[in-house]
Design a protein around this motif. Structure first.
Motif, PDB file in Angstrom:
ATOM      1  N   GLN A  24      51.718  27.022  28.035  1.00 21.33           N
ATOM      2  CA  GLN A  24      50.264  26.857  27.991  1.00 21.33           C
ATOM      3  C   GLN A  24      49.671  27.553  26.771  1.00 21.33           C
ATOM      4  OE1 GLN A  24      48.680  24.969  30.152  1.00 21.33           O
ATOM      5  NE2 GLN A  24      50.383  24.678  31.575  1.00 21.33           N
ATOM      6  N   PRO A  25      48.834  26.862  26.014  1.00 21.23           N
ATOM      7  CA  PRO A  25      48.136  27.533  24.910  1.00 21.23           C
ATOM      8  C   PRO A  25      47.132  28.530  25.491  1.00 21.23           C
ATOM      9  CG  PRO A  25      47.254  25.333  25.246  1.00 21.23           C
ATOM     10  CD  PRO A  25      48.462  25.445  26.134  1.00 21.23           C
ATOM     11  N   PRO A  26      46.707  29.523  24.715  1.00 21.96           N
ATOM     12  CA  PRO A  26      45.824  30.563  25.248  1.00 21.96           C
ATOM     13  C   PRO A  26      44.603  30.039  25.995  1.00 21.96           C
ATOM     14  CG  PRO A  26      46.589  31.189  23.078  1.00 21.96           C
ATOM     15  CD  PRO A  26      47.090  29.798  23.323  1.00 21.96           C
ATOM     16  N   GLU A  27      43.943  29.032  25.458  1.00 22.83           N
ATOM     17  CA  GLU A  27      42.708  28.529  26.083  1.00 22.83           C
ATOM     18  C   GLU A  27      42.947  27.835  27.425  1.00 22.83           C
ATOM     19  OE1 GLU A  27      44.233  25.428  23.159  1.00 22.83           O
ATOM     20  OE2 GLU A  27      43.910  27.608  23.186  1.00 22.83           O
ATOM     21  N   ALA A  28      44.205  27.452  27.699  1.00 22.69           N
ATOM     22  CA  ALA A  28      44.512  26.754  28.954  1.00 22.69           C
ATOM     23  C   ALA A  28      45.097  27.687  30.012  1.00 22.69           C
ATOM     24  CB  ALA A  28      45.486  25.606  28.673  1.00 22.69           C
ATOM     25  N   ARG A  29      45.285  28.949  29.693  1.00 20.34           N
ATOM     26  CA  ARG A  29      45.904  29.884  30.633  1.00 20.34           C
ATOM     27  C   ARG A  29      44.907  30.337  31.696  1.00 20.34           C
ATOM     28  NH1 ARG A  29      48.728  33.348  25.752  1.00 20.34           N
ATOM     29  NH2 ARG A  29      50.209  31.687  25.134  1.00 20.34           N
ATOM     30  N   SER A  30      45.408  30.425  32.918  1.00 20.88           N
ATOM     31  CA  SER A  30      44.563  30.771  34.064  1.00 20.88           C
ATOM     32  C   SER A  30      44.900  32.164  34.588  1.00 20.88           C
ATOM     33  CB  SER A  30      44.766  29.736  35.180  1.00 20.88           C
ATOM     34  OG  SER A  30      44.279  30.219  36.405  1.00 20.88           O
ATOM     35  N   ARG A  31      43.885  32.998  34.756  1.00 21.77           N
ATOM     36  CA  ARG A  31      44.107  34.326  35.327  1.00 21.77           C
ATOM     37  C   ARG A  31      44.417  34.229  36.819  1.00 21.77           C
ATOM     38  NH1 ARG A  31      40.446  38.658  31.948  1.00 21.77           N
ATOM     39  NH2 ARG A  31      40.782  37.685  29.912  1.00 21.77           N
ATOM     40  N   GLU A  32      43.908  33.194  37.452  1.00 25.37           N
ATOM     41  CA  GLU A  32      44.236  32.984  38.858  1.00 25.37           C
ATOM     42  C   GLU A  32      45.721  32.659  39.014  1.00 25.37           C
ATOM     43  OE1 GLU A  32      41.598  31.708  37.316  1.00 25.37           O
ATOM     44  OE2 GLU A  32      40.072  32.918  38.355  1.00 25.37           O
ATOM     45  N   ALA A  33      46.273  31.873  38.088  1.00 26.90           N
ATOM     46  CA  ALA A  33      47.698  31.551  38.130  1.00 26.90           C
ATOM     47  C   ALA A  33      48.527  32.823  37.946  1.00 26.90           C
ATOM     48  CB  ALA A  33      48.039  30.532  37.043  1.00 26.90           C
ATOM     49  N   LEU A  34      48.057  33.700  37.078  1.00 29.51           N
ATOM     50  CA  LEU A  34      48.743  34.970  36.853  1.00 29.51           C
ATOM     51  C   LEU A  34      48.750  35.807  38.131  1.00 29.51           C
ATOM     52  CD1 LEU A  34      50.044  36.688  34.562  1.00 29.51           C
ATOM     53  CD2 LEU A  34      47.770  37.686  34.202  1.00 29.51           C
ATOM     54  N   ASN A  35      47.608  35.839  38.794  1.00 27.08           N
ATOM     55  CA  ASN A  35      47.516  36.612  40.026  1.00 27.08           C
ATOM     56  C   ASN A  35      48.390  36.026  41.129  1.00 27.08           C
ATOM     57  OD1 ASN A  35      46.258  38.972  41.174  1.00 27.08           O
ATOM     58  ND2 ASN A  35      45.143  37.583  42.546  1.00 27.08           N
ATOM     59  N   GLU A  36      48.532  34.704  41.160  1.00 28.32           N
ATOM     60  CA  GLU A  36      49.396  34.064  42.146  1.00 28.32           C
ATOM     61  C   GLU A  36      50.866  34.466  41.942  1.00 28.32           C
ATOM     62  OE1 GLU A  36      48.812  29.882  42.058  1.00 28.32           O
ATOM     63  OE2 GLU A  36      46.711  29.983  42.751  1.00 28.32           O
TER      64      GLU A  36
END
Length: 297
Positions: A24-36
């Motif tokens: 994922q490029p930076p602008e498409a990265r999700s913090r919610e996905a990281l937390n999951e």
């Protein structure tokens, strides 16, 4: 071991983060996905008391300013769902896995003794953040209480000498063993040396002349060493041997030299076997193998 289990969870999460950031490029990265990813790791490993990640400013998605009010960020919007300074700064300065000293915190509403692993996240040779993985070491106290006796006590200390577990005196936990034993600086090095170290002194715990045997505890991937040691009443080692020496002296008056030599060999065995038993036990316990029945002679 508990440590290896937690470390493996960290390695798995770190790899998932690397893969996600590559895809994922930076602008498409999700913090919610990281937390999951963190939640999945916590749910899949009962040894994990907590897990978190911190990124350098704008290193995850370049959008810190848009996340100032985000509960998973700090006041600047930086990705920081779970963080304390100590475990983050050491991996940042060394780019190595680090193990914290023990500390008290609350887990599920109960006071627990925790240790944290700090795991650096490095991309293209540049440090961009770190994972923290907390595990509860309170259970070790229960384990040591089961295997210790008044004349044979097992104790675990961290790299600073603070007591993590004490088989007969839980009130000693988080007190410094070196201070209690009045250890000189040279002895502190011996306690964490590669080979087992032993000494004799009066035990502060029992007030008796005792034999101390120390064995280093190593953790894969980190420089810090702990030490596990036993405090054993010296009479447990020498009592039987001393009685046999007295008997041998009397017997020597009426018996042949050959018989006395045979008895001397028996005396030596009576002394060496118990010391070997304790040393073998410490070696197993250094790997957190707490089955006291193994290696019985």
């Amino acid at each position: 071991s508990r440590y290896e289990s937690v470390q493996q969870s960290g390695e798995d999460v770190r790899q998932r983060i690397y893969t996600y950031m590559q895809q994922q490029p930076p602008e498409a990265r999700s913090r919610e996905a990281l937390n999951e990813m963190l939640a999945d790791a916590a749910a899949s490993n009962d040894n994990l008391a907590g897990i978190g990640v911190v990124f350098e400013p704008n290193a995850f998605d370049g959008q810190d300013a848009a996340h100032v009010a985000d509960p998973l960020s700090d006041e600047s919007g930086r990705v920081m769902p779970y963080a304390t300074a100590t475990w983050y700064q050491k991996p940042k300065s060394t780019s190595k896995l680090v193990l914290s000293e023990a500390y008290y915190d609350e887990v599920n509403g109960k006071k627990a003794l925790l240790v944290s692993i700090g795991m650096p996240i490095v991309v293209d040779g540049r440090f961009i953040g770190a994972l923290t993985l907390d595990f509860d070491v309170s259970q070790i106290q229960e384990d040591f209480a089961k295997i210790s006796t008044p004349d044979n006590i097992y104790i675990l200390i961290d790299n600073e000498g603070d007591v993590i577990a004490h088989g007969t005196s839980p009130d000693t936990i988080m007190k410094n063993a070196f201070t209690i034993m009045q250890s000189p600086e040279s002895e502190k090095q011996d306690v964490f040396a590669e080979s087992p170290y032993s000494k004799s002194q009066v035990s502060p715990s029992t007030g008796k002349d005792s034999v101390y045997i120390f064995h280093p505890v190593k953790f894969a991937g980190v420089d810090a060493k702990w030490s596990i040691f036993s405090i054993t009443d010296k009479d447990k080692f020498t009592g039987a041997a001393r009685e046999m020496v007295i008997f041998s002296v009397v017997l020597a008056v009426i018996c042949t030299v050959v018989l006395v030599i045979g008895l001397a060999m028996f005396i030596q065995r009576r002394l060496i076997v118990p010391i070997g038993d304790v040393s073998d036990t410490l070696a197993r316990f250094a790997d957190l193998d707490l089955d006291p029945t193994k290696g019985e002679k």
